[in-house]
Design an enzyme around this catalytic site. Structure first.
Site, mmCIF file in Angstrom:
data_model
loop_
_atom_site.group_PDB
_atom_site.id
_atom_site.type_symbol
_atom_site.label_atom_id
_atom_site.label_comp_id
_atom_site.label_asym_id
_atom_site.label_seq_id
_atom_site.Cartn_x
_atom_site.Cartn_y
_atom_site.Cartn_z
ATOM 1 N N SER A 53 6.310 10.974 2.220
ATOM 2 C CA SER A 53 6.609 10.228 0.972
ATOM 3 C C SER A 53 5.355 10.274 -0.056
ATOM 4 O O SER A 53 5.675 10.560 -1.274
ATOM 5 C CB SER A 53 6.958 8.813 1.320
ATOM 6 N N ASN A 54 4.271 10.112 0.598
ATOM 7 C CA ASN A 54 2.972 10.020 -0.426
ATOM 8 C C ASN A 54 2.799 11.244 -0.859
ATOM 9 O O ASN A 54 1.972 11.444 -1.901
ATOM 10 C CB ASN A 54 1.928 9.444 0.247
ATOM 11 N N LYS A 177 7.747 7.857 13.334
ATOM 12 C CA LYS A 177 6.917 7.268 12.371
ATOM 13 C C LYS A 177 7.830 6.114 11.612
ATOM 14 O O LYS A 177 8.892 6.362 11.299
ATOM 15 C CB LYS A 177 6.437 8.055 10.977
ATOM 16 N N ILE A 221 0.513 6.310 10.892
ATOM 17 C CA ILE A 221 0.518 7.266 9.875
ATOM 18 C C ILE A 221 0.526 6.529 8.396
ATOM 19 O O ILE A 221 1.523 6.233 8.167
ATOM 20 C CB ILE A 221 1.620 8.267 10.059
#
Length: 332
Positions: A53-54, A177, A221
């Site tokens: 997403s980042n 995650k 993460i």
């Protein structure tokens, strides 16, 4: 099913790397991206998640997604970091496209894939549909497959431990995650599966990094690793020393908790400062590469007002928390 060696990624600290763009064109800034990847590797990360997403995966073309993975792998190898692994985010809104992205990721040099649950039609995504989607795509994936649970970006879809546990026995599904940050969920899954050989459970938030390790999880993460990889690495090393001899090394755990307190404060602060844009702004200001450019609909984040805020305001407290961990980072 595609024949693969389906083992979990090694335990430790991973970073969902931000991707830098040139301010005017929004083209990828490869020079800054390379500097970032090298700094993360030098900071002691176990692996890098490309197109999490980042990494603004949904804002990129298929060609860009594949190229960023290949570039990261090549940058690590050329800098002598062949041991740093690459996980590729390959989520999309259809099973067909997700399967293609998994194939692209293998060709680009990734070692694992991480897949979000589709959410365009969130009301139609009952448990049966979720299980069917992940099993179908995992069976087609040429790489070991991890489940990405992040309710914020999947229209509130939050996979509980029963759903994740039902998926874990699939021969090509090797981990998850959990950006929901639910420690109870992490503990339940970690108690059920060996993270080294069966199914690895990673926290998706740095503010529960040490808690995850103590719960039997595989590691983190987390977005904050973009800013302070060395601090996270220090926590992990202290935990490993404690784990070898909990009686003699009890002080190591106390030291790790002292650092975790600072990480938790900074992780919250960065989320309030502005998420992806905030991470980029902080990295650019403190480490002298990149800038705060994001692709819309995300917004760039200016730090000027934060830096100038009175320390007693909430904004001033946020910046103080970020400054504290960066000071520690630069001292390591």
């Amino acid at each position: 099913m595609t024949s693969v060696s389906s083992t979990p990624p090694p335990p430790g600290l991973y970073v969902p790397a931000v991707l830098f763009f040139h301010a005017e064109s929004e083209d990828i800034d490869w020079d800054s991206y390379a500097k970032h990847i090298r700094r993360l590797a030098e900071g002691g990360v176990t692996g890098i998640l490309i197109q999490g997403s980042n990494g603004e995966a949904q804002h990129l073309s298929h060609e860009e997604r594949a190229k960023t993975i290949a570039f990261a792998r090549e940058t690590l190898d050329s800098a002598g970091f062949q041991n740093v692994v690459v996980i590729a985010g390959t989520g999309a809104q259809s099973a067909r496209e997700t399967k293609q992205l998994c194939k692209d990721a293998k060709e680009a040099g990734a070692g694992w894939v991480l897949v979000l649950t589709p959410s365009t039609w969130a009301p139609a995504m009952g448990v049966d549909k979720i299980l069917a989607f992940h099993r179908d795509v995992a069976s087609a994936s040429p790489l070991p497959y991890m489940i990405y649970n992040f309710p914020v970006v999947t229209a509130g879809i939050d996979l509980d431990s029963d759903v994740v546990s039902a998926l874990a026995p699939h021969p090509n599904i090797v981990g998850t995650k959990l950006s929901c940050g639910n420690i109870g969920k992490i503990l339940r899954l970690s108690a059920e599966y060996d993270y080294r050989s069966e199914f690895a459970t990673f926290a998706g938030k740095s503010d529960v990094f040490l808690h995850t390790l103590l719960s039997g999880g595989a590691g983190v993460i987390g977005a904050l690793v973009n800013v302070v990889p060395k601090v996270h690495s220090k926590v992990y090393q202290l935990f490993l020393e404690y784990q070898k001899d909990p009686v003699r090394n009890a002080g190591k755990l106390n030291e790790a908790f002292d650092l975790q307190k600072e990480i938790s404060a900074a992780d919250w602060a960065v989320s309030k400062i502005g998420g992806v844009g905030g991470v980029k702004s902080i990295v650019a200001r403190e480490f002298a590469y990149g800038n705060d450019t994001v692709r819309g609909p995300l917004l760039s984040v200016s730090l000027n007002s934060l830096v100038e805020s009175n320390v007693n305001t909430k904004e001033g407290k946020w910046w103080k928390a970020v400054q504290k961990v960066i000071e520690i980072e630069k001292s390591l």
